[in-house]
Design a protein around this motif. Structure first.
Motif, PDB file in Angstrom:
ATOM      1  N   THR A 109     -67.160  18.576 -38.222  1.00 55.05           N
ATOM      2  CA  THR A 109     -66.581  17.333 -37.707  1.00 55.05           C
ATOM      3  C   THR A 109     -65.071  17.420 -37.554  1.00 55.05           C
ATOM      4  O   THR A 109     -64.512  16.875 -36.597  1.00 55.05           O
ATOM      5  CB  THR A 109     -66.919  16.162 -38.659  1.00 55.05           C
ATOM      6  N   MET A 110     -64.413  18.089 -38.484  1.00 59.88           N
ATOM      7  CA  MET A 110     -62.953  18.157 -38.421  1.00 59.88           C
ATOM      8  C   MET A 110     -62.494  18.860 -37.143  1.00 59.88           C
ATOM      9  O   MET A 110     -61.536  18.418 -36.504  1.00 59.88           O
ATOM     10  CB  MET A 110     -62.379  18.849 -39.663  1.00 59.88           C
ATOM     11  N   THR A 133     -57.948  10.815 -37.417  1.00 55.38           N
ATOM     12  CA  THR A 133     -59.368  11.095 -37.657  1.00 55.38           C
ATOM     13  C   THR A 133     -59.595  12.478 -38.234  1.00 55.38           C
ATOM     14  O   THR A 133     -60.476  12.661 -39.075  1.00 55.38           O
ATOM     15  CB  THR A 133     -60.153  10.951 -36.338  1.00 55.38           C
ATOM     16  N   MET A 134     -58.814  13.463 -37.783  1.00 57.45           N
ATOM     17  CA  MET A 134     -59.045  14.828 -38.248  1.00 57.45           C
ATOM     18  C   MET A 134     -58.813  14.927 -39.751  1.00 57.45           C
ATOM     19  O   MET A 134     -59.573  15.600 -40.456  1.00 57.45           O
ATOM     20  CB  MET A 134     -58.160  15.820 -37.489  1.00 57.45           C
ATOM     21  N   ALA A 192     -62.980  16.427 -34.320  1.00 58.15           N
ATOM     22  CA  ALA A 192     -62.049  15.296 -34.354  1.00 58.15           C
ATOM     23  C   ALA A 192     -60.707  15.651 -33.746  1.00 58.15           C
ATOM     24  O   ALA A 192     -60.002  14.782 -33.239  1.00 58.15           O
ATOM     25  CB  ALA A 192     -61.859  14.815 -35.797  1.00 58.15           C
ATOM     26  N   ARG A 200     -75.046  25.489 -44.574  1.00 59.51           N
ATOM     27  CA  ARG A 200     -75.475  24.446 -43.634  1.00 59.51           C
ATOM     28  C   ARG A 200     -74.945  24.712 -42.232  1.00 59.51           C
ATOM     29  O   ARG A 200     -75.623  24.451 -41.245  1.00 59.51           O
ATOM     30  CB  ARG A 200     -74.982  23.088 -44.119  1.00 59.51           C
ATOM     31  N   ALA A 240     -61.770  13.366 -41.444  1.00 54.82           N
ATOM     32  CA  ALA A 240     -62.999  14.153 -41.302  1.00 54.82           C
ATOM     33  C   ALA A 240     -63.070  15.273 -42.331  1.00 54.82           C
ATOM     34  O   ALA A 240     -64.155  15.703 -42.704  1.00 54.82           O
ATOM     35  CB  ALA A 240     -63.092  14.734 -39.888  1.00 54.82           C
ATOM     36  N   GLY A 241     -61.913  15.747 -42.798  1.00 49.93           N
ATOM     37  CA  GLY A 241     -61.900  16.839 -43.766  1.00 49.93           C
ATOM     38  C   GLY A 241     -62.064  16.389 -45.201  1.00 49.93           C
ATOM     39  O   GLY A 241     -62.228  17.215 -46.095  1.00 49.93           O
ATOM     40  N   GLY A 272     -55.838  19.838 -42.099  1.00 49.19           N
ATOM     41  CA  GLY A 272     -56.740  20.572 -42.978  1.00 49.19           C
ATOM     42  C   GLY A 272     -56.172  20.675 -44.384  1.00 49.19           C
ATOM     43  O   GLY A 272     -56.891  20.502 -45.376  1.00 49.19           O
ATOM     44  N   ARG A 275     -68.501  12.830 -50.733  1.00 43.45           N
ATOM     45  CA  ARG A 275     -69.304  12.915 -51.950  1.00 43.45           C
ATOM     46  C   ARG A 275     -68.423  12.883 -53.197  1.00 43.45           C
ATOM     47  O   ARG A 275     -67.273  13.287 -53.174  1.00 43.45           O
ATOM     48  CB  ARG A 275     -70.138  14.194 -51.924  1.00 43.45           C
ATOM     49  N   SER A 304     -56.867  26.642 -48.594  1.00 47.10           N
ATOM     50  CA  SER A 304     -56.930  25.929 -47.315  1.00 47.10           C
ATOM     51  C   SER A 304     -56.134  26.622 -46.219  1.00 47.10           C
ATOM     52  O   SER A 304     -56.540  26.637 -45.055  1.00 47.10           O
ATOM     53  CB  SER A 304     -56.402  24.506 -47.520  1.00 47.10           C
ATOM     54  N   GLY A 316     -67.342  21.510 -49.385  1.00 45.91           N
ATOM     55  CA  GLY A 316     -68.407  21.327 -48.401  1.00 45.91           C
ATOM     56  C   GLY A 316     -69.654  22.134 -48.714  1.00 45.91           C
ATOM     57  O   GLY A 316     -70.585  22.177 -47.929  1.00 45.91           O
TER      58      GLY A 316
END
Lengths: 239, 239
Positions: free
Chosen positions: A95-96, B95-96, A99, A128, B99-100, B211, B104, B51, B14
């Motif tokens: 998704t990132m 949004t980016m 986006a 995944r 999204a990262g 990121g 959870r 990262s 992730g």
């Protein structure tokens, strides 16, 4: 520069207001002091530098594979721009990455691989993202697509397997980041890119990431826009 | 390591499948060969290296402001973890960045600034992200929030103005990337962080990005999880 042109040029940097466009222009002006501005490949190099905030990143970008005009560094950029003009789907790993890809200036459908193939991932224990690539490939999604992988080395490995098995994306943009298999996954993409004539833009080394992948994909969209408006003719570039 | 612990440790990377968790563990093992593993701040430094795919990035992370325990480097990490435990909203610029950030392991609402304040942007010509920050601030959204800015220097400047005017986020994570005002915007965040006791995690230099911002925010979530499970006690860290 006219407002219209201004807006077009910086749309892929997310700029729509005057202030944002000023920043985007100043920024790209700085980048162009340090990165050549001659070829289509240079535009990708410029965008990598802009995205990474690092002048030296231009030397870490690799162009492989060929299009109908040849196997020069511009080939994957031409192929990518043609794919955008043909409104090929843009398929990202996560998704990132999606986006970060502009929704403006193109008619390509954007979608992510992640979210598909969860049964396969559960059954096999594979990641995944890898499972999602294999699942979408089974449905023919990657044939003729713009395949953007910004995050997951295992997705890049899976896509390379698909290419080896006959899948033909129009172009691959692969920039997974990290210490485990990221570099190797991009090497693998370069290998199948050369072996099966699939144009690909990748980077060498451990760095990269979703932001970079999105930025480079945006530049393909930007090149396509320049072709659409007549500022650039793809067929003339190397003649 | 038990499967349960394994899953917890890598959820913010992730990873849910066995293969993904193996990669995540190997990757963090490599990172820990090169980055100290003593303090909470070290965990943020480790995550930055992971990262960015760059061992040296650990030296570019800055910790400013204080919490109730002091103004050491761990302060913004403690403040961030407490904010996660208190289920403060996580507000990103774009949004980016959002999204990262993992969904959870926490109960925080994730939202983006972008998309708000478009009238202000149109009226003034300021960037959409800056206008969106000012608009959300007017609604009180940033008070008590986890404010994550990964992309837009102008959003960081706007947030700094808000802090100067009395707004108090629980913690700021700011890592805008680029050649125009990115570094200056983070300097400005550090200034108001020190002046008004707002804990902040930023980086120095031109690099950064969404990121990185997402990864560091995920580490705050990760630290909070360790507190929730009793593996870590925030109050004891500096005693």
């Amino acid at each position: 520069m006219s407002d219209r042109k201004y807006e077009r040029e910086y749309a892929d940097l997310g700029a729509t207001t005057r202030s944002a466009m000023d920043i985007a222009q100043t920024s790209m002006d700085i980048v162009r002091q340090f990165v050549p501005d001659e070829t289509l490949a240079d535009r990708i190099r410029q965008k990598s530098v802009h995205s990474m905030g690092d002048i030296e990143f231009q030397h870490l970008i690799s162009f492989t594979g060929c299009d109908r005009q040849g196997d020069d560094d511009d080939a994957p950029v031409r192929a990518g721009a043609r794919a955008v003009l043909a409104e090929a789907p843009i398929v990202t790993d996560i998704t990132m990455s999606k986006a970060g890809i502009t929704s403006r200036g193109h008619g390509c459908r954007k979608r992510t691989a992640i979210g598909n193939g969860s049964e396969l991932a559960e059954e096999t224990g594979m990641t995944r993202t890898a499972a999602s690539v294999l699942e979408l490939d089974k449905r023919g999604v990657y044939d003729g697509a713009i395949a953007t992988i910004g995050n997951a080395p295992t997705a890049a490995f899976a896509l390379a397997d698909c290419i080896e098995n006959g899948t033909r994306p129009e172009v691959v943009v692969a920039t997974p980041v990290g210490f485990v298999k990221a570099e190797e996954s991009r090497e693998r993409i370069r290998d199948v890119s050369e072996a099966y004539d699939v144009p690909a833009i990748t980077n060498v080394g451990r760095r990269g990431g979703s932001g970079l992948a999105a930025a480079l994909t945006n530049e393909l969209i930007h090149v396509a826009s320049d072709v659409r408006t007549g500022e650039l003719e793809l067929e003339e570039v190397d003649e």
